[in-house]
Design a protein around this motif. Structure first.
Motif, PDB file in Angstrom:
ATOM      1  N   VAL A 125       4.277  -2.147  -0.916  1.00  0.00           N
ATOM      2  CA  VAL A 125       4.485  -0.789  -0.200  1.00  0.00           C
ATOM      3  C   VAL A 125       5.825  -0.047  -0.243  1.00  0.00           C
ATOM      4  N   ALA A 180      -4.001   3.945   3.576  1.00  0.00           N
ATOM      5  CA  ALA A 180      -3.655   2.702   4.178  1.00  0.00           C
ATOM      6  C   ALA A 180      -4.593   1.412   4.982  1.00  0.00           C
ATOM      7  N   LEU A 227       1.103   8.487   5.338  1.00  0.00           N
ATOM      8  CA  LEU A 227       0.067   7.818   5.561  1.00  0.00           C
ATOM      9  C   LEU A 227      -1.239   7.843   5.574  1.00  0.00           C
TER      10      LEU A 227
END
Length: 256
Positions: A51, A70, A142
């Motif tokens: 990441v 994620a 995210l």
């Protein structure tokens, strides 16, 4: 820009066309660990390092929006131990890596249903969003406890409530209205969606927003993802001709 806009979906840097928004399904942490005979937690840790490489590459290539899948709504079916490891890793990065993101001009946004992680994690995520809210170089979304179908159900419920309250007429509900009710209402649709690990499916990721996204599938597992892979994604995207349902440039003349 609303998520339904395509007019400025990509920008030109030098001679190359660079996607404005890249979304990535980060797949393969568990397989990476099993192939090496190490605990799955190690695979997730190495995925966290990937990441960071991905964020550096997005900044270097001046890509303004990056979405990372994620933790899906389906990931709650995993073992209690693995979910706990993922949650601990998330909290570690919020505590130890947020300052680096902030210093680099990264704005953090959360989509999904992060409340399922508990009040303490939600508070940390909220503080992270508030701390980085004014950053402009890169907006990183995210997706946590995220599901595309659940997001669309939420948007439909929001519109239904407005109709019920007399704030909206049913005939006024169109694509733009639904887009404006999504969690990504102020983010452009992804130009390209990438999935690692060789799997070729969206897995309930940005289902509405991906209507015209280019799809790129990489064989390598997510922990092996490098900055050079990010650059290759941009090159592959630049070679594709985006039509949005229309004909390619020059075809109408040729057929007339």
């Amino acid at each position: 820009m609303t998520s339904s806009s395509h007019s400025s979906a990509s920008t030109t840097l030098g001679a190359e066309v660079t996607p404005r928004h890249i979304a990535i399904i980060m797949d393969g942490n568990g397989r990476w660990a099993r192939r090496r005979g190490v605990p799955v937690a190690q695979g997730h840790k190495e995925g966290g390092e990937a990441v960071q490489r991905c964020v550096r590459a997005a900044l270097k290539n001046e890509v303004p929006f990056l979405t990372l899948y994620a933790f899906s709504s389906e990931n709650w079916r995993r073992s209690h131990e693995e979910v706990g490891e993922l949650t601990s890793l998330l909290r570690f990065y919020l505590k130890h890596k947020l300052a680096d993101l902030h210093r680099q001009g990264v704005r953090l946004r959360i989509i999904g249903e992060p409340e399922h992680f508990g009040a303490a994690v939600c508070q940390e995520l909220q503080r992270a969003e508030e701390k980085t809210a004014q950053n402009k170089r890169l907006t990183m979304l995210l997706a946590l406890s995220y599901g595309g179908r659940a997001e669309m159900v939420g948007a439909a419920r929001s519109l239904a409530c407005k109709v019920e309250a007399g704030l909206l007429h049913a005939d006024d509900i169109d694509e733009a209205a639904l887009s404006a009710s999504l969690q990504t209402h102020d983010i452009p649709d992804p130009d390209v969606i990438v999935r690692t690990s060789g799997e070729k499916r969206l897995s309930n990721f940005l289902l509405w927003q991906s209507a015209y996204a280019e799809l790129i599938f990489l064989e390598k597992l997510w922990p092996d993802f490098q900055e050079s892979d990010f650059s290759e994604i941009i090159k592959r995207y630049a070679r594709r001709q985006r039509r949005f349902g229309g004909r390619p440039s020059g075809e109408e003349k040729a057929s007339s």
